[in-house]
Design an enzyme around this catalytic site. Sequence first.
Site, PDB file in Angstrom:
ATOM      1  N   ASP A 130      41.951  40.534  45.579  1.00  0.00           N
ATOM      2  CA  ASP A 130      40.997  40.991  44.572  1.00  0.00           C
ATOM      3  C   ASP A 130      39.558  40.884  45.020  1.00  0.00           C
ATOM      4  O   ASP A 130      38.652  41.235  44.268  1.00  0.00           O
ATOM      5  CB  ASP A 130      41.171  40.186  43.285  1.00  0.00           C
ATOM      6  CG  ASP A 130      40.783  38.717  43.459  1.00  0.00           C
ATOM      7  OD1 ASP A 130      40.877  38.222  44.592  1.00  0.00           O
ATOM      8  OD2 ASP A 130      40.398  38.078  42.464  1.00  0.00           O
TER       9      ASP A 130
ATOM     10  N   ASP B 246      46.443  36.868  48.298  1.00  0.00           N
ATOM     11  CA  ASP B 246      45.286  35.992  48.187  1.00  0.00           C
ATOM     12  C   ASP B 246      45.591  34.974  47.084  1.00  0.00           C
ATOM     13  O   ASP B 246      46.492  35.197  46.266  1.00  0.00           O
ATOM     14  CB  ASP B 246      44.049  36.829  47.836  1.00  0.00           C
ATOM     15  CG  ASP B 246      42.798  35.986  47.747  1.00  0.00           C
ATOM     16  OD1 ASP B 246      42.680  35.025  48.524  1.00  0.00           O
ATOM     17  OD2 ASP B 246      41.946  36.287  46.896  1.00  0.00           O
TER      18      ASP B 246
ATOM     19  N   ASP C  30      38.991  40.618  51.183  1.00  0.00           N
ATOM     20  CA  ASP C  30      40.344  41.098  51.449  1.00  0.00           C
ATOM     21  C   ASP C  30      40.370  42.550  51.916  1.00  0.00           C
ATOM     22  O   ASP C  30      41.447  43.080  52.206  1.00  0.00           O
ATOM     23  CB  ASP C  30      41.212  40.974  50.187  1.00  0.00           C
ATOM     24  CG  ASP C  30      41.308  39.546  49.685  1.00  0.00           C
ATOM     25  OD1 ASP C  30      41.480  38.645  50.526  1.00  0.00           O
ATOM     26  OD2 ASP C  30      41.201  39.329  48.468  1.00  0.00           O
TER      27      ASP C  30
END
Length: 979
Positions: free
Chosen positions: A631, A269, A635
Amino acid sequence: MRAFSRCPALLCQSQGLVNASSSPQTCVPLPHAALCVDAFPAQPPSGFGTEQAGVRQLESRFLVPGDLLILTGNKVQMPCDAILIDGNCVVDEGMLTGESIPVTKTPLPKTDSPLPWKTQSEADYKRHILFCGTEVIQTKAACSRMVRAVVVQTGFNTAKGDLVRSILYPKPMSFKLYRDAIRFLLCLVGTATIGMVYTLCVYVLSGESPEDVVKKALDVITIAVPPALPAALTTGIIYAQRRLKKRGIFCISPQRINVCGQLNLVCFDKTGTLTCDGLDLWGVVPCDRNGFQEVHSFASGKALPWGPLCAAMASCHSLILLDDTIQGDPLDLKMFEATTWEMAASEDDFHLKGVPAHAVVVKPRKSARQAPVEGIAILHQFPFSSALQRMTVIVQEMGGDRLAFMKGAPERVASFCQPETVPASFISELQIYTARGFRVIALAYKKLEADHHTSALTREKVECELVFLGLLILENRLKEETKPVLEELISARIRTVMITGDNLQTAVTVARKSGMVSESQKVILIEADETTGPSSASISWKLLEEKKHIACGNQDNYINIREEVYDNGTEGSYHFALDGKSFQVINRYFSSLLPKILINGTIFARMSPGQKSSLVEEFQKLDYFVGMCGDGANDCGALKMAHVGISLSEQEASVASPFTSKTPNIECVSHLIKEGRAALVTSFCMFKYMALYSMIQYVGVLLLYWETNSLSNYQFLFQDLAITTLIGVTMNLNGAYPKLVPFRPAGRLISPPLLLSVILNILLSLAMHIVGFVLVQKQPWYSMELHSVCTVQYQNASKLTISPTTPQKTGANGSYASFENTTVWFLGTINCIIVALVFSKGKPFRQPTYTNYIFVLVVIIQLGVCLFILFADIPDLYGRLDLLCTPTLWRVYIVVMLSSNFLVSLFVEEAVIENRALWMAIKRCFGYRSKSQYRVWQRNLANDSSWPPLNQVSYSDMPGCGRAVSYSNPVFESNEEQL
């Protein structure tokens, strides 16, 4: 109106997600808000809800599609997906996007068009949807004085339901190591069966009792199939988990540690993972008729002079005032804070024509530089859209003019401005800052006629004939650890991929700054859209050009779409970049192109949680071992779907992720891969050692069975506890090697090097045992009719020894003391130590063996004890271990045989088994090629001169662009696009 007796299945489906986000068997209504649905003619059961003024207050678990919601108050947690039809809402969608940025939701346009509602929006239709799991932090009523929305999805059909389903029902994953271990154990069982048949034949022909025959036959199974094998394989994982814990990395699925050693692709990410949260305002570049002026740096602390540019920065944003706190997009917040103005709601004495009640008003602070206006009221917003790349606001100066301000991508904003107001050096000035990795925003404005009501002004009327004001320069800083870690992974030939919910331009810039895309590599933009023509969809390929500015030194490159012919160059010299919408279209209409795109796909922007999960699975279908590092709650699905999920947050993401790091940077990824490789190699070492240990005992016992002899209980106990157990516990203590090498350890037990190592060492041990067994019988002292070959001073020992030609049972354990037994036991016991030394691997995946001080100490002590027993001639000790005293020369022969076996075994292991160059040459000689799907595609694309296509537009009905290859996702089907 519909009856209240609705389908029970829908009720259960709606109830499921509410229970998932609250305590079991608890009905939780919306907090701090009244959630109401339209009235029904049928009276509901008691406790269902309350009815008042034509609406019914209802528990959220009873909602079904079609219900009309009335949202009142703030801090509303949405229990369903709903379309906003009246009023405005400010929503925090961090749960789904990972970006904790308030988003303004606008009502669905009221038109009489027969087209589907999704196509009626001038920008992204999701601007009108309140997604389940998101928080409505502010509501603004319109003419009807109510904020209303219609329920469209509930339960697992919502966007959050997709996320929860992907966590609850991930794709089953089976690591080949454990499957191969079971197969190898079956081979050992087959070997034990052969030994049982051999034992039955020998003992039956020797006239032994049936009870003894059965005991001896069953003993062979416990010897050939080591029961401690699973525990031995687990110790390496336990030690690795302990080392990870010391680094602040926690694991809830220890079996995944071995999988970490096989990772060859890691997805990241962006926001909060690769970069710091938010942006930093670097400066602003004003312009006038003469061109760009000197850069105004905010680091100097000097306030920006009053003017249209300052007014634009103070008002052209989507910030809101909630509980006396300004909230909104970090970019907008940084820009507004730089003006040193303040925000407030419109006061009662602020009455202007066309100004709605509770409008947002920005005012200069008393400490700020004197401005000619008391404040600016924000009348109307045309919110930012990634498709439009701009946002516009209509404002009213207190006691002044009515203005329109626009901010957005520089090229887009400049296209709406009067040409004479855009400086001639616009392109070159833009290149200066974009080449240094800055994010650049352009600002423009125009004056409006005050007699028009804001609701009567369309976006097309406002966004034209603007005056260009200047450039806003922002910096999205990488975390300090990002670039070194990515460089380490790339040098180790581990692919790195960015999957982000942020916009594509920012993602490409971060990819270049972080080293994920090097300066010598090209980025190709892929855009796919659904069309209304004869073809269902189209896909285009454009090269993002890199231009360097001399003053920028070694900084990164400016990104611009370039129309030119591109040379393929070498493999890996280009990267594909695309957004979530294009990925969805390609997955649906161009599935035959998807694997080709994924082979070089590096940047995936504007990806929804469902798309992230689908992308991870598509990589897995190409036989990649995929890691995912993120995080945010968005996700979670990808973290669960990946072979290895690494969460940098202890919030929602840690629930779905096997690994959680307390340190919020990506250093944990390289640590995990190193420890995974070390644990995997340790597992192989222990597997080989346990296999050799069992085979050494197996060979020795079968040789002794030929003489109807065996090892005693104490002899077995010494080998099992004093030798093997201590080695099994300490052999795994080697830490991970601090450097990642550009190749992975073998991932399977059924691999030629490993099998050859086991087979060759078994043959060496077999040969050594047979030589010792035969030679001892040919010694001149073997046939002497003496009970001992020791000197007279060991007469006590001779009483415990017997003639080898007339064996007798001694002791309660029923074993036999003989010269063959003594020779075989010493050879087998010391050979177990030798095999441990040979199989204890160091570089390139583990620390060298000599750094494992405990293991080295244990081996030295074990060798010392064994040699002491061999040469000591202590009668009581020999009696306990059922050993016979032999001549010193024969003991030297035993040491020579063991030394020869050690040297040959070590040479074979280092010169053949661990010789990577040799195995690569053998593969080339036999024409072996990897059968992994991604390797096959890489070879095919390397020979395809037409790939990648550039400056082309392909359609789904063209040959080779359709569904020649179908890739489905049976585990996770996203419904986000079906709202």
